[in-house]
Scaffold this motif. Structure first.
Motif, PDB file in Angstrom:
ATOM      1  N   LEU A 216       0.830  -1.202   0.000  1.00  0.00           N
ATOM      2  CA  LEU A 216       0.000   0.000   0.000  1.00  0.00           C
ATOM      3  C   LEU A 216       0.866   1.254   0.000  1.00  0.00           C
ATOM      4  CD1 LEU A 216      -2.735   1.389   0.150  1.00  0.00           C
ATOM      5  CD2 LEU A 216      -2.664   1.135   2.638  1.00  0.00           C
ATOM      6  N   ALA A 217       1.937   1.240   0.787  1.00  0.00           N
ATOM      7  CA  ALA A 217       2.836   2.398   0.821  1.00  0.00           C
ATOM      8  C   ALA A 217       3.443   2.644  -0.554  1.00  0.00           C
ATOM      9  CB  ALA A 217       3.932   2.181   1.859  1.00  0.00           C
ATOM     10  N   GLY A 218       3.814   1.568  -1.239  1.00  0.00           N
ATOM     11  CA  GLY A 218       4.379   1.715  -2.574  1.00  0.00           C
ATOM     12  C   GLY A 218       3.385   2.306  -3.557  1.00  0.00           C
ATOM     13  N   ILE A 219       2.123   1.870  -3.449  1.00  0.00           N
ATOM     14  CA  ILE A 219       1.089   2.399  -4.345  1.00  0.00           C
ATOM     15  C   ILE A 219       0.857   3.881  -4.082  1.00  0.00           C
ATOM     16  CG2 ILE A 219      -1.374   2.287  -4.917  1.00  0.00           C
ATOM     17  CD1 ILE A 219      -1.216  -0.736  -4.338  1.00  0.00           C
ATOM     18  N   LEU A 220       0.712   4.236  -2.806  1.00  0.00           N
ATOM     19  CA  LEU A 220       0.403   5.624  -2.465  1.00  0.00           C
ATOM     20  C   LEU A 220       1.553   6.565  -2.798  1.00  0.00           C
ATOM     21  CD1 LEU A 220      -1.538   5.311   0.917  1.00  0.00           C
ATOM     22  CD2 LEU A 220      -2.437   5.836  -1.341  1.00  0.00           C
ATOM     23  N   CYS A 221       2.782   6.120  -2.599  1.00  0.00           N
ATOM     24  CA  CYS A 221       3.920   6.994  -2.901  1.00  0.00           C
ATOM     25  C   CYS A 221       3.960   7.373  -4.381  1.00  0.00           C
ATOM     26  CB  CYS A 221       5.233   6.326  -2.496  1.00  0.00           C
ATOM     27  SG  CYS A 221       5.513   6.315  -0.703  1.00  0.00           S
ATOM     28  N   GLY A 222       3.349   6.572  -5.221  1.00  0.00           N
ATOM     29  CA  GLY A 222       3.304   6.881  -6.642  1.00  0.00           C
ATOM     30  C   GLY A 222       2.131   7.743  -7.049  1.00  0.00           C
ATOM     31  N   GLN A 223       1.242   8.051  -6.086  1.00  0.00           N
ATOM     32  CA  GLN A 223       0.059   8.851  -6.402  1.00  0.00           C
ATOM     33  C   GLN A 223       0.287  10.306  -6.029  1.00  0.00           C
ATOM     34  OE1 GLN A 223      -3.482   7.179  -4.701  1.00  0.00           O
ATOM     35  NE2 GLN A 223      -3.462   5.414  -6.069  1.00  0.00           N
ATOM     36  N   ARG A 224      -0.107  11.188  -6.922  1.00  0.00           N
ATOM     37  CA  ARG A 224       0.128  12.624  -6.739  1.00  0.00           C
ATOM     38  C   ARG A 224      -0.535  13.158  -5.469  1.00  0.00           C
ATOM     39  NH1 ARG A 224       3.706  16.444  -7.354  1.00  0.00           N
ATOM     40  NH2 ARG A 224       2.771  18.519  -7.472  1.00  0.00           N
ATOM     41  N   ILE A 225      -1.730  12.698  -5.163  1.00  0.00           N
ATOM     42  CA  ILE A 225      -2.456  13.231  -4.014  1.00  0.00           C
ATOM     43  C   ILE A 225      -1.715  12.922  -2.717  1.00  0.00           C
ATOM     44  CG2 ILE A 225      -3.909  11.159  -3.820  1.00  0.00           C
ATOM     45  CD1 ILE A 225      -4.964  14.790  -3.097  1.00  0.00           C
ATOM     46  N   PHE A 226      -1.102  11.744  -2.634  1.00  0.00           N
ATOM     47  CA  PHE A 226      -0.337  11.379  -1.438  1.00  0.00           C
ATOM     48  C   PHE A 226       0.954  12.194  -1.368  1.00  0.00           C
ATOM     49  CE2 PHE A 226       2.481   8.455   1.014  1.00  0.00           C
ATOM     50  CZ  PHE A 226       1.736   8.404   2.184  1.00  0.00           C
ATOM     51  N   GLN A 227       1.548  12.477  -2.515  1.00  0.00           N
ATOM     52  CA  GLN A 227       2.753  13.301  -2.550  1.00  0.00           C
ATOM     53  C   GLN A 227       2.451  14.723  -2.075  1.00  0.00           C
ATOM     54  OE1 GLN A 227       4.042  12.947  -6.618  1.00  0.00           O
ATOM     55  NE2 GLN A 227       4.243  10.717  -6.487  1.00  0.00           N
ATOM     56  N   VAL A 228       1.300  15.265  -2.486  1.00  0.00           N
ATOM     57  CA  VAL A 228       0.899  16.603  -2.040  1.00  0.00           C
ATOM     58  C   VAL A 228       0.667  16.607  -0.528  1.00  0.00           C
ATOM     59  CG1 VAL A 228      -0.903  18.366  -2.193  1.00  0.00           C
ATOM     60  CG2 VAL A 228      -0.072  17.252  -4.262  1.00  0.00           C
ATOM     61  N   PHE A 229       0.042  15.550  -0.020  1.00  0.00           N
ATOM     62  CA  PHE A 229      -0.172  15.424   1.431  1.00  0.00           C
ATOM     63  C   PHE A 229       1.158  15.463   2.180  1.00  0.00           C
ATOM     64  CE2 PHE A 229       0.199  12.002   4.666  1.00  0.00           C
ATOM     65  CZ  PHE A 229      -0.432  12.637   5.721  1.00  0.00           C
ATOM     66  N   LEU A 230       2.141  14.707   1.717  1.00  0.00           N
ATOM     67  CA  LEU A 230       3.442  14.694   2.385  1.00  0.00           C
ATOM     68  C   LEU A 230       4.120  16.057   2.293  1.00  0.00           C
ATOM     69  CD1 LEU A 230       4.867  11.216   1.298  1.00  0.00           C
ATOM     70  CD2 LEU A 230       3.995  11.868   3.548  1.00  0.00           C
ATOM     71  N   ALA A 231       3.930  16.751   1.172  1.00  0.00           N
ATOM     72  CA  ALA A 231       4.531  18.077   1.018  1.00  0.00           C
ATOM     73  C   ALA A 231       3.917  19.066   1.994  1.00  0.00           C
ATOM     74  CB  ALA A 231       4.358  18.564  -0.423  1.00  0.00           C
ATOM     75  N   GLU A 232       2.602  19.002   2.160  1.00  0.00           N
ATOM     76  CA  GLU A 232       1.915  19.966   3.018  1.00  0.00           C
ATOM     77  C   GLU A 232       2.088  19.648   4.497  1.00  0.00           C
ATOM     78  OE1 GLU A 232      -2.077  20.985   2.314  1.00  0.00           O
ATOM     79  OE2 GLU A 232      -1.814  21.427   0.185  1.00  0.00           O
ATOM     80  N   ARG A 233       2.008  18.371   4.845  1.00  0.00           N
ATOM     81  CA  ARG A 233       1.977  17.993   6.257  1.00  0.00           C
ATOM     82  C   ARG A 233       3.319  17.543   6.817  1.00  0.00           C
ATOM     83  NH1 ARG A 233      -1.928  20.539   8.709  1.00  0.00           N
ATOM     84  NH2 ARG A 233      -4.021  19.946   8.048  1.00  0.00           N
ATOM     85  N   HIS A 234       4.221  17.110   5.954  1.00  0.00           N
ATOM     86  CA  HIS A 234       5.461  16.542   6.478  1.00  0.00           C
ATOM     87  C   HIS A 234       6.705  17.085   5.790  1.00  0.00           C
ATOM     88  CE1 HIS A 234       3.461  13.712   9.170  1.00  0.00           C
ATOM     89  NE2 HIS A 234       2.569  13.530   8.212  1.00  0.00           N
ATOM     90  N   GLY A 235       6.562  18.254   5.151  1.00  0.00           N
ATOM     91  CA  GLY A 235       7.723  19.008   4.722  1.00  0.00           C
ATOM     92  C   GLY A 235       8.540  18.436   3.590  1.00  0.00           C
ATOM     93  N   VAL A 236       7.940  17.599   2.745  1.00  0.00           N
ATOM     94  CA  VAL A 236       8.680  17.127   1.576  1.00  0.00           C
ATOM     95  C   VAL A 236       8.886  18.316   0.643  1.00  0.00           C
ATOM     96  CG1 VAL A 236       8.663  15.581  -0.406  1.00  0.00           C
ATOM     97  CG2 VAL A 236       7.734  14.809   1.772  1.00  0.00           C
ATOM     98  N   GLU A 237      10.128  18.613   0.312  1.00  0.00           N
ATOM     99  CA  GLU A 237      10.431  19.843  -0.419  1.00  0.00           C
ATOM    100  C   GLU A 237       9.832  19.843  -1.815  1.00  0.00           C
ATOM    101  OE1 GLU A 237      14.588  20.488  -0.387  1.00  0.00           O
ATOM    102  OE2 GLU A 237      14.705  20.819   1.769  1.00  0.00           O
ATOM    103  N   SER A 238       9.912  18.737  -2.511  1.00  0.00           N
ATOM    104  CA  SER A 238       9.371  18.649  -3.865  1.00  0.00           C
ATOM    105  C   SER A 238       8.674  17.306  -3.999  1.00  0.00           C
ATOM    106  CB  SER A 238      10.493  18.780  -4.900  1.00  0.00           C
ATOM    107  OG  SER A 238       9.975  18.683  -6.206  1.00  0.00           O
TER     108      SER A 238
END
Length: 284
Positions: A216-238
């Motif tokens: 599941l983690a592998g699937i979500l990491c490839g989805q844009r919406i999960f990437q945006v979540f990590l950027a907003e909530r957990h400081g992923v720079e890009s």
């Protein structure tokens, strides 16, 4: 600071853009020990020179002071974010609500994304609006804050003679402009997320064996919406798949995603992160 209605925010946008372009790109605080006061200064990137433009008064609330000091950079970040999200919406056939050319080079897009959570959260702590006042003790113009509890205006800064006209205009209008831009960015992000595919469902639990957290983690990491979540909530720079995977491993304290299925502590951390993502997606 109450979020601005979208219609009002859109009406303000041309004025916001004009003011942001004409005002100095950065302000900073400086303690004037000789005068025993805290000054708001223009900061020249090339030379490092600072020019006092206002005196921040001792009674200025912390959130207001932080917004005041960072206003030019935050407005530039919000305009950059808005331009980027509107560009993505247009690429997917979604019309922008206003035909206006937004400046796209005011600040680096990664820096703008990194600043978004701080801007969003701090702007929500600023209560009341600001207005132009007059300090009778110094005979100088000032910035006043409307106390939402008493309805009275309270001085929070004194504007100095060296303050350029456009910087003074930005200073007085900073809360209103930032609230308007936050509302526009929120709306644009909401529209963009609505176009994203739904997240993959969690693997079934129970009789079919333990959940495959690693998959599941592998699937979500490839989805844009999960990437945006990590950027907003957990400081992923890009936000991209590689950085998302790195941040998931960091948050779950593992070196390999496979450990999410074998390490109980890591599995618990992943479940909490996944629950946070689901709540974020439903509430934004």
């Amino acid at each position: 600071m109450t979020p601005a209605p979208l219609a009002h925010a859109l009406a303000l946008l041309p004025n916001i853009v004009e003011t942001a372009v004409l005002a100095a790109p950065r302000w900073t605080e400086s303690r004037n020990e000789a005068a025993a006061r805290l000054e708001l200064c223009l900061y020249e990137e090339g030379t490092g020179k600072v020019t006092p433009i206002a005196v921040i008064l001792p009674d200025c609330p912390f959130a207001d002071r932080r917004l005041m000091t960072n206003a030019p950079v935050w407005i530039a970040a919000l305009l950059t974010l808005l331009a980027e999200v509107w560009r993505r919406l247009e690429a997917q056939g979604q019309p922008c609500p206003l035909a206006i050319a937004l400046p796209e080079s005011l600040i680096d897009i990664d820096a703008a994304k990194g600043a978004w959570p701080v801007i969003r959260d701090t702007s929500g702590l600023v209560e009341g609006r600001w207005g132009e006042g007059f300090d009778t003790t110094t005979g100088k113009p000032g910035v006043e804050r409307l106390d939402p509890m008493t309805g009275a205006f309270e001085p929070i800064a004194t504007v100095l003679r060296a303050c350029p006209f456009d910087d003074k205009r930005l200073l007085i209008s900073a809360p209103e402009h930032i609230a308007a831009l936050v509302a526009l960015v929120r709306d644009a992000l909401r529209r963009l997320r609505a176009l994203e595919p739904p997240p993959a469902p969690a693997p079934p639990r129970g009789r079919k064996g333990p959940a495959d957290h690693a998959q599941l983690a592998g699937i979500l990491c490839g989805q844009r919406i999960f990437q945006v979540f990590l950027a907003e909530r957990h400081g992923v720079e890009s936000a991209d798949e590689t950085r998302a995977a790195n941040r998931v491993r960091s948050l779950c304290r593992v070196t390999s995603r496979a450990e999410l299925n074998t390490n109980p502590a890591a599995a618990g951390a992943w479940r909490r992160l996944h629950d946070e993502f689901q709540l974020w997606r439903q509430g934004r």
